[in-house]
Design an enzyme around this catalytic site. Structure first.
Site, PDB file in Angstrom:
ATOM      1  N   GLU A   1       0.846  -1.211   0.000  1.00 28.84           N
ATOM      2  CA  GLU A   1       0.000   0.000   0.000  1.00 28.84           C
ATOM      3  C   GLU A   1       0.877   1.255   0.000  1.00 28.84           C
ATOM      4  O   GLU A   1       0.615   2.216  -0.744  1.00 28.84           O
ATOM      5  CB  GLU A   1      -0.905  -0.021   1.230  1.00 28.84           C
TER       6      GLU A   1
ATOM      7  N   ASP B   1       0.836   3.831  -3.179  1.00 27.69           N
ATOM      8  CA  ASP B   1       0.469   5.235  -2.985  1.00 27.69           C
ATOM      9  C   ASP B   1       1.424   6.138  -3.775  1.00 27.69           C
ATOM     10  O   ASP B   1       0.998   7.067  -4.472  1.00 27.69           O
ATOM     11  CB  ASP B   1       0.519   5.557  -1.485  1.00 27.69           C
TER      12      ASP B   1
ATOM     13  N   GLU C   1      -4.515   0.714  -3.579  1.00 31.72           N
ATOM     14  CA  GLU C   1      -3.116   1.176  -3.588  1.00 31.72           C
ATOM     15  C   GLU C   1      -2.152  -0.008  -3.546  1.00 31.72           C
ATOM     16  O   GLU C   1      -1.141  -0.022  -4.255  1.00 31.72           O
ATOM     17  CB  GLU C   1      -2.859   2.104  -2.403  1.00 31.72           C
TER      18      GLU C   1
ATOM     19  N   ASP D   1      -7.107   1.199   0.580  1.00 30.85           N
ATOM     20  CA  ASP D   1      -5.782   0.617   0.842  1.00 30.85           C
ATOM     21  C   ASP D   1      -5.489  -0.542  -0.111  1.00 30.85           C
ATOM     22  O   ASP D   1      -4.366  -0.685  -0.604  1.00 30.85           O
ATOM     23  CB  ASP D   1      -5.697   0.111   2.291  1.00 30.85           C
TER      24      ASP D   1
END
EC number: 3.1.26.3
Length: 245
Positions: free
Chosen positions: A61, A65, A137, A134
């Site tokens: 994650e 991101d 990502e 989450d």
């Protein structure tokens, strides 16, 4: 074979089949399927299966991101060559914010693939927005590690970029950017701004701007600066175009 082990093997076979179908649907086959499964593995599942070599998706994650920020930034930089840094930042923030990521995840039915602990499952974790954002990502992070930036770009081209082109995030843009996007989307031609008038003393100037599309006047605006006058002209043009459509 004890009942619990039998049940776990059945569950494992079921989710492996689900991931196989998922890869077929998106047209991408992971070289390392463990990365794909890890992207969908919540920490609650790992906590309940400590004896097995499961890893949760939190590190993926973190990576995803950053990859999302980079790829979306590059796309916006290329698509909107006249947009200011501030406007680009605002637009990117709207695209990578939690509600947007949840929308992308739901459209791909990510929730059904998440490996959850029983407690998290019972409290509705599968539909929890933060969890879904989450996972999206983490999936991007896993895709980047397994296939590289080009495949990530291709995936986002299918899932995310069309929504930008459809104007799904226009509400966060300033009037000039909204007008530019609308014109680009319709392929209507070129927008130009002209300052028609400057009046008043130096400490209290007023500017009048006109915006034209293919040399046809669309809107007039006035303001204390050229920028403000152009924004007001764009606002009037947007109103006019929306009334016509």
């Amino acid at each position: 074979m004890p009942y619990r082990k039998h049940r776990e093997k059945k569950y494992e076979a079921k989710y492996r089949e689900a991931f196989k179908v998922f890869q077929e649907e998106i047209g991408i086959t992971f070289t390392d399927e463990k990365l794909l499964i890890q992207a969908f593995t919540h920490s609650s599942y790992v906590n309940e299966h400590r004896k097995k070599p499961h890893e949760d998706n939190e590190r993926l994650e973190f990576l995803g991101d950053a990859v999302l920020e980079l790829t979306v930034s590059q796309y916006l930089f290329q698509k909107y060559p006249t947009m200011s840094e501030g406007e680009l930042t605002k637009l990117r923030a709207a695209i990578v914010c939690e509600p947007s990521l949840v929308r992308f995840a739901n459209e791909m039915s990510f929730g059904s693939l998440v490996l959850l602990g029983k407690g998290e499952e019972m409290t509705g974790g599968r539909e929890r927005p933060a969890l879904l954002a989450d996972v999206f990502e983490a999936f991007i992070g896993a895709l980047y590690l397994d296939q590289g930036l080009e495949t990530v770009w291709g995936y986002l081209k299918e899932v995310v970029y069309p929504k930008i082109n459809e104007g799904a995030f226009s509400h966060v843009m300033d009037y000039k950017s909204q007008l530019q996007e609308l014109i680009q989307r319709d392929g209507s031609g070129n927008v130009e701004y002209q300052i028609l008038q400057e009046k008043g003393p130096a400490h209290n100037r007023e500017f009048v701007s006109r915006v034209t599309l293919n040399n046809e006047a669309l809107g007039l605006g006035s303001g204390k600066s050229k920028k403000e006058a152009e924004q007001q002209a764009a606002a009037e043009a947007l109103k006019k175009l929306k009334e016509q459509s």
